[in-house]
Design an enzyme around this catalytic site. Sequence first.
Site, short mmCIF file in Angstrom:
data_model
loop_
_atom_site.label_atom_id
_atom_site.label_comp_id
_atom_site.label_asym_id
_atom_site.label_seq_id
_atom_site.Cartn_x
_atom_site.Cartn_y
_atom_site.Cartn_z
N TYR A 188 0.84 -1.20 0.00
CA TYR A 188 0.00 0.00 0.00
C TYR A 188 0.88 1.25 0.00
O TYR A 188 0.66 2.19 -0.77
CB TYR A 188 -0.93 -0.02 1.22
CG TYR A 188 -1.68 1.27 1.45
CD1 TYR A 188 -2.72 1.65 0.60
CD2 TYR A 188 -1.33 2.12 2.50
CE1 TYR A 188 -3.41 2.85 0.79
CE2 TYR A 188 -2.01 3.32 2.70
CZ TYR A 188 -3.04 3.67 1.85
OH TYR A 188 -3.71 4.86 2.05
N GLU A 222 -11.36 6.89 5.11
CA GLU A 222 -10.74 7.65 6.19
C GLU A 222 -11.78 8.00 7.24
O GLU A 222 -11.49 8.02 8.45
CB GLU A 222 -10.08 8.92 5.65
CG GLU A 222 -8.85 8.69 4.80
CD GLU A 222 -7.66 8.15 5.58
OE1 GLU A 222 -7.72 8.11 6.83
OE2 GLU A 222 -6.67 7.74 4.94
N TRP A 282 -5.74 2.16 10.71
CA TRP A 282 -5.82 2.02 9.26
C TRP A 282 -5.70 0.55 8.86
O TRP A 282 -6.27 0.13 7.85
CB TRP A 282 -4.76 2.87 8.58
CG TRP A 282 -4.71 2.65 7.10
CD1 TRP A 282 -3.68 2.18 6.36
CD2 TRP A 282 -5.78 2.88 6.17
NE1 TRP A 282 -4.03 2.10 5.04
CE2 TRP A 282 -5.31 2.53 4.88
CE3 TRP A 282 -7.09 3.37 6.31
CZ2 TRP A 282 -6.11 2.64 3.75
CZ3 TRP A 282 -7.88 3.48 5.17
CH2 TRP A 282 -7.39 3.11 3.90
#
Length: 220
Positions: A26, A48, A56
């Site tokens: 990522y 988000e 995350w």
Amino acid sequence: MANEFIAPDGNPRCLWCGGAPEFLPYHDNEWGFPVDNDQRLFEKLCLESFQSGLSWRTILNKRENFRAAFHHFDIHQVARFNEEDVQRLLQDAGIIRHRGKIEAVINNAQRALEMIEEGSLAAFFWGFEPALDALQEPQSQTTSPESVALSTSLKKRGWKFVGPTTAFAFMQAMGLINDHASGCITRKKAAQARRLFTRPANKRHSSPGSPATSELAQNK
């Protein structure tokens, strides 16, 4: 090297991407690279928003589930979701089952469509890109004047779950800033991508008198 870790290939990366195996691809392929696609920008801001109060890693591991549940964040389709869809999503163990955040995504899709009638979401978001000399040491902050201005502007337009910290994380990820650590091998790649990137422009969103410019000035 305090803000870096040595990846399996022997090269330094941002320290945070050593926290889990799924972070590295990522980080190397997405985080900090500029995006001008409205659907991808909408997806990222939604994810988000779901992350608020969570890690995350949790969201990244569920990203494909979120995409399936929200029709790959197609803005037009999500804007048509109703209470039946909310109930469906509340039963979906593959995502974060938080009614407020689910309803916020639907609301935000509707607000996004209103903005797209004026111009692209990309043109609006990129209107908040900070000047290079405004950037501080990489990964030394969680908000900025620009993220505060972006958050304020979105809230004025009726968006929900888009606070300054969420807006800043969105800006980091979508390449509006290059926040890779100074010694990270990906920093130069992201910088090159930003140099080659054509900023989206729209007279309604990006001109000197636009909402993005005026609201940013008000928050400085």
